[in-house]
Design an enzyme around this catalytic site. Sequence first.
Site, PDB file in Angstrom:
ATOM      1  N   ASP A  18       0.827  -1.223   0.000  1.00 21.20           N
ATOM      2  CA  ASP A  18       0.000   0.000   0.000  1.00 21.20           C
ATOM      3  C   ASP A  18       0.856   1.266   0.000  1.00 21.20           C
ATOM      4  O   ASP A  18       1.925   1.328   0.591  1.00 21.20           O
ATOM      5  CB  ASP A  18      -0.941   0.020   1.202  1.00 21.20           C
ATOM      6  CG  ASP A  18      -1.850   1.244   1.169  1.00 21.20           C
ATOM      7  OD1 ASP A  18      -2.422   1.523   0.109  1.00 21.20           O
ATOM      8  OD2 ASP A  18      -1.956   1.940   2.204  1.00 21.20           O
ATOM      9  N   ASP A  28      -7.325   4.882   6.705  1.00 21.27           N
ATOM     10  CA  ASP A  28      -6.191   5.243   5.846  1.00 21.27           C
ATOM     11  C   ASP A  28      -5.515   6.511   6.407  1.00 21.27           C
ATOM     12  O   ASP A  28      -5.163   7.434   5.663  1.00 21.27           O
ATOM     13  CB  ASP A  28      -6.616   5.444   4.384  1.00 21.27           C
ATOM     14  CG  ASP A  28      -5.423   5.410   3.430  1.00 21.27           C
ATOM     15  OD1 ASP A  28      -4.289   5.203   3.898  1.00 21.27           O
ATOM     16  OD2 ASP A  28      -5.626   5.608   2.217  1.00 21.27           O
TER      17      ASP A  28
END
Length: 445
Positions: A154, A324
């Site tokens: 990620d 996030d």
Amino acid sequence: MNTTTLIRNGRVIDPSQSVDRITDLWLSDGLILGFDSPAGLVPDRTIDATGLIVSPGLIDMHVHLREPGREEDETIATGTAAAIAGGVTAVACMPNTEPPIDTQAAAEFVILQAKRAANCWVFPIGAVTKGRQQKELAEIGGLVAGGAVAFTDDGAPVSSAEIMRRALEYTHMFRAPGEPFGKAVLVHAEILELTEGGVMNEGYVSNRLGVRGMPGIAEDIMIYRDIVLAELTGGKVHILHVSTAGGVDLIRRGQARAAELTRAGKQSFWISGEACPHHFILTDETLVEFDTDYKMAPPLRTAEDVAAIIAGLKDGTLSVLATDHAPHAAEKKSREFDQAPNGIVGLETFLPLCITHLVEPGHLTWPQMIEKMTVNPARVLGVDRGTLQPGRPADVTIIDPIVKWTIDVDAFVSKSRNCPYHGWPVTGRAVATIVHGEVKMSRMS
Ligand SMILES: [Zn+2]
Ligand SMILES: [Zn+2]
């Protein structure tokens, strides 16, 4: 530590046990004891939770803690302090640090720093590829031995389908006894050839502003690829930060296919999806001022995408809520729009934004929302948290469900302030965060 705590008379919501009722909760020696008063036991401490919600400790499975390497943005100590301020008792942290978390020693470093900080639990996520260089697989076995609970590159996608296939084959071998699936691979879905040079969603607004966009299909194509690879390998795939209507639809169909295989007694696969508050609250219309606090990857999309994400949360296609949390020091976010880094901080606004934008409008019930912040992320990560079952670590979040307040970024505990919600009115917040039986944060008098 040999103390007994009674949390009295709260609305206890534990989706892992289908519990939603007014009851007591007992904690002892850092573990959950249960709902009923053990005969003759006198608590060392009583917390009156009348009018409050008592939840398993919230888990945020998508957090960037930045340490090692970018301590000017956040550290493991400051990021976990922000977590407990927001009612979060466990975070999973992303490996795109400098150097990346791609070895056993690197995973062990994260766990050691988290122990030193003594705020909340930290579960490291390992990199899929060595150095996140996209050339060869990282030391998956060593990372698991060092405490990594899942894998991702990620910050960037795993662009090679061949490497993704091998990552899914390899992680499939790390199955707990009796479990059908191994460790999860967490997908940042983005076909880079399609997004190169883009600074926002490709569509009406980007055309009007005359800037290069990132099309939604750049996300959808990779989601489809990884669902197909999950079926091929029997793998466990979790799609991070789903932002498109197409992505929600693909995950829904993938789950139907997996259920069909299971019913037929064939090898099945895991496909789950996650939504972040900015993708169901904000749209690309917010970009007209070129404020870098609205710049993300994947980008803010359209009102139709927002509606599809809310529908996906409602019907269970998207089983996880996560932030996030992406801290960036102010001097980086104040660069020119096309040079500024992506992302916003989220740990201290996570719960109130979800209450205000999912529960208050009636999209989700309280148990549905709490399930997506507790037992569901625990299942993706394969960790024994997110539940109030007796014997589990006493991680509890106590929530005031009706308090009205205003988000103030200057009051954040996080090192960074990149957040577009300053001054926003919200409802509800964590008033106590209990980790392993210890009260780590309290706003209760
Ligand atoms: Zn990402
Ligand atoms: Zn991320």
